[in-house]
Design a protein around this motif. Structure first.
Motif, PDB file in Angstrom:
ATOM      1  N   GLY A 178     -32.545 -93.022 -51.147  1.00 25.46           N
ATOM      2  CA  GLY A 178     -32.511 -91.657 -50.624  1.00 25.46           C
ATOM      3  C   GLY A 178     -32.738 -91.570 -49.128  1.00 25.46           C
ATOM      4  O   GLY A 178     -32.338 -90.589 -48.492  1.00 25.46           O
ATOM      5  N   VAL A 179     -33.375 -92.578 -48.553  1.00 24.66           N
ATOM      6  CA  VAL A 179     -33.600 -92.592 -47.102  1.00 24.66           C
ATOM      7  C   VAL A 179     -32.327 -93.114 -46.433  1.00 24.66           C
ATOM      8  O   VAL A 179     -31.866 -94.208 -46.752  1.00 24.66           O
ATOM      9  CB  VAL A 179     -34.801 -93.487 -46.734  1.00 24.66           C
ATOM     10  N   VAL A 397     -23.734 -95.702 -50.368  1.00 24.55           N
ATOM     11  CA  VAL A 397     -23.620 -96.852 -51.277  1.00 24.55           C
ATOM     12  C   VAL A 397     -24.679 -96.701 -52.369  1.00 24.55           C
ATOM     13  O   VAL A 397     -25.858 -96.489 -52.083  1.00 24.55           O
ATOM     14  CB  VAL A 397     -23.799 -98.180 -50.517  1.00 24.55           C
ATOM     15  N   ILE A 398     -24.218 -96.772 -53.617  1.00 17.94           N
ATOM     16  CA  ILE A 398     -25.098 -96.556 -54.768  1.00 17.94           C
ATOM     17  C   ILE A 398     -25.044 -97.789 -55.663  1.00 17.94           C
ATOM     18  O   ILE A 398     -23.963 -98.259 -56.022  1.00 17.94           O
ATOM     19  CB  ILE A 398     -24.639 -95.319 -55.573  1.00 17.94           C
ATOM     20  N   MET A 399     -26.201 -98.305 -56.011  1.00 16.03           N
ATOM     21  CA  MET A 399     -26.280 -99.430 -56.954  1.00 16.03           C
ATOM     22  C   MET A 399     -27.039 -98.980 -58.181  1.00 16.03           C
ATOM     23  O   MET A 399     -28.046 -98.269 -58.066  1.00 16.03           O
ATOM     24  CB  MET A 399     -27.002-100.616 -56.305  1.00 16.03           C
ATOM     25  N   ARG A 400     -26.525 -99.385 -59.353  1.00 11.60           N
ATOM     26  CA  ARG A 400     -27.197 -99.049 -60.608  1.00 11.60           C
ATOM     27  C   ARG A 400     -27.333-100.324 -61.434  1.00 11.60           C
ATOM     28  O   ARG A 400     -26.542-101.264 -61.275  1.00 11.60           O
ATOM     29  CB  ARG A 400     -26.408 -98.014 -61.403  1.00 11.60           C
ATOM     30  N   SER A 416     -29.671 -95.492 -53.749  1.00 13.76           N
ATOM     31  CA  SER A 416     -28.568 -94.771 -53.106  1.00 13.76           C
ATOM     32  C   SER A 416     -28.932 -94.547 -51.643  1.00 13.76           C
ATOM     33  O   SER A 416     -29.994 -94.045 -51.324  1.00 13.76           O
ATOM     34  CB  SER A 416     -28.397 -93.422 -53.831  1.00 13.76           C
ATOM     35  N   THR A 417     -28.016 -94.957 -50.761  1.00  9.24           N
ATOM     36  CA  THR A 417     -28.312 -94.902 -49.323  1.00  9.24           C
ATOM     37  C   THR A 417     -27.088 -94.428 -48.560  1.00  9.24           C
ATOM     38  O   THR A 417     -26.011 -95.004 -48.704  1.00  9.24           O
ATOM     39  CB  THR A 417     -28.710 -96.305 -48.794  1.00  9.24           C
TER      40      THR A 417
END
Ligand code: CA
Length: 423
Positions: A178-179, A397-400, A416-417
């Motif tokens: 989020g940052v 960019v989101i990693m799950r 998520s950044t």
């Protein structure tokens, strides 16, 4: 079996289908809400459970924790209790929220204090990281990079199959999901014959990694064996180890990564305990040549964790660009920790150890844009028609990641950044 892991357990709290947070997960994190201070929490379904409140109300008595373990900015205090302490705590929380248990379920006043909808909570940095170490433990990733930059016939350097190669990173710039991150600036060298120039990085990349967090280690001079390693690991997070490829290329000889790496690394906010991942243990790849005795281990030491990366252009949709799995890692966490301490180096509570970029065997499982776009020669198509060789300004960019078996899914949520333009 660890009682909190019982696949038969159901919570009386609602858990949406495909939630990462069934009652078998019970991760730990730090939350804040409007007008209140940071404190320790866990999550079931879409409800966050305030552990400071549970402790205050007496539900966590007899576990040898104190208010200072929950009424605090980081998880470091509660991690003092080590594997046994956090295991008992997790088991107790699972018991409280199991459908047959009525201790708190029937007390509306207590529930109103302890439960917060996830939408009303800000997830904070969960740990105060002492030292951050990053490994380079995916054979596929190391082979791809060696092929691109050195010699396809000798892609792996001679030490790679003998040593879980790593370096000391920087903890001050590890940030929580989020940052946002500003595009880094630095020196790059446009070509062989030109002098270096200064400016915003042009080849900004993610690295799909996971990281583990340690409990208190042993005194300096002692070592942690592969057999002991899991007792010193609290849990894991998703980890995006941002990289500036053009800065890296110019600076990394002879001492390795520096400004190309230390501007930011992003973690997911919930620490999923190694205990919760126990049912998902799998064999790691066979190691040939046979490793030195201090790196040998018995049993399954890897984990089946599905990993995905998405790029979301500004105001656009999420585009999946990578599907990998933690189980592809050649070197296990136990080997990494054994190697890290074999010389007597002490690790401390709250240290963070990155796996290294996790690439799988297929082209869609590569864990960085460097590999996915093969140095920019194979751009990826987004659904809005645009192309990506590397990460652009205002992309997110989101990693799950999640494990799943026997109808139980244990997930990590996401890291998520958003990338902002250079300052
Ligand atoms: Ca890395």
């Amino acid at each position: 079996m660890i009682s909190a892991n019982n696949p038969e357990h159901k919570s009386w709290l609602e858990v949406p289908e495909n939630s990462d947070f069934p009652i078998q997960n019970i991760p730990f994190g730090i939350i804040s809400t409007e007008g209140d201070t940071k404190r320790v929490a866990t999550r079931i379904g879409d409800q966050v459970i305030d552990l400071k409140v549970l402790f205050d109300l007496g539900y966590l008595a007899d576990l040898h924790f104190g208010l200072e373990d929950f009424d605090t900015d980081t998880l470091n205090n509660m991690m003092r209790k080590g594997k046994e302490g956090t295991r008992n705590l997790r088991n107790r929380i699972a018991e409280l929220f199991e459908e047959k248990n009525h201790e708190i379920r029937q007390n509306d006043n207590h529930l109103k204090q302890a439960l917060i909808p996830v939408a009303d909570v800000t997830m904070e940095m969960p740990i105060e990281i002492g030292d951050y170490t990053d490994f380079y433990s995916s054979k596929e990733h190391a082979t791809n990079v060696g092929t691109m930059f050195r010699d396809p016939d000798n892609a792996l350097l001679p030490n790679w199959l003998w040593i879980p190669v790593g370096y000391h990173g920087r903890s001050s710039s590890v940030i929580v999901s989020g940052v946002p991150v500003h595009r880094p600036k630095g020196q790059t060298k446009p070509s062989e014959d030109e002098d270096p120039v200064f400016g915003p990085c042009r080849l900004l990349d993610f690295e799909l990694e996971m990281a583990f967090v340690t409990y208190d280690g042993k005194p300096m001079g002692d070592s942690i064996s592969t057999r002991e390693a899991e007792d010193f690991i609290f849990g894991m997070v998703l980890f995006n180890d941002w990289s500036a490829r053009d800065i890296q290329k110019w600076e990394y000889v002879p001492l390795g990564p520096f400004l190309a790496k230390n501007f930011a690394s992003s973690i997911s906010p919930w620490i999923v305990t190694l205990d919760a991942l126990e049912p998902y243990k799998v064999e790691s790849p066979e190691q040939e040549p046979k490793v030195l005795p201090y790196l040998e281990f018995d049993g399954k030491k890897s984990y089946d964790i599905n990993l995905e990366v998405y790029i979301k252009p500004d105001n656009g949709n999420e585009n999946k660009v990578c599907s990998s799995n933690f189980k592809y890692m050649y070197w296990t966490m136990a080997q990494q920790l054994a190697h890290h301490t074999v010389n007597g180096c002490n690790v401390r509570r709250g240290d963070l150890m990155g796996s290294g970029t996790i690439s799988g065997p297929t082209e869609d499982s590569y864990g960085s844009m460097l590999e996915l776009s093969w140095k920019g020669t194979k751009p990826l198509k987004m659904d809005d028609g645009s192309e990506r060789k590397f990460i652009q300004d205002n992309d997110t960019v989101i990693m799950r990641g999640y494990s799943e078996s026997n109808g139980v899914r244990i997930g990590f949520g996401e890291v998520s950044t958003k990338v902002l333009p250079a300052k």
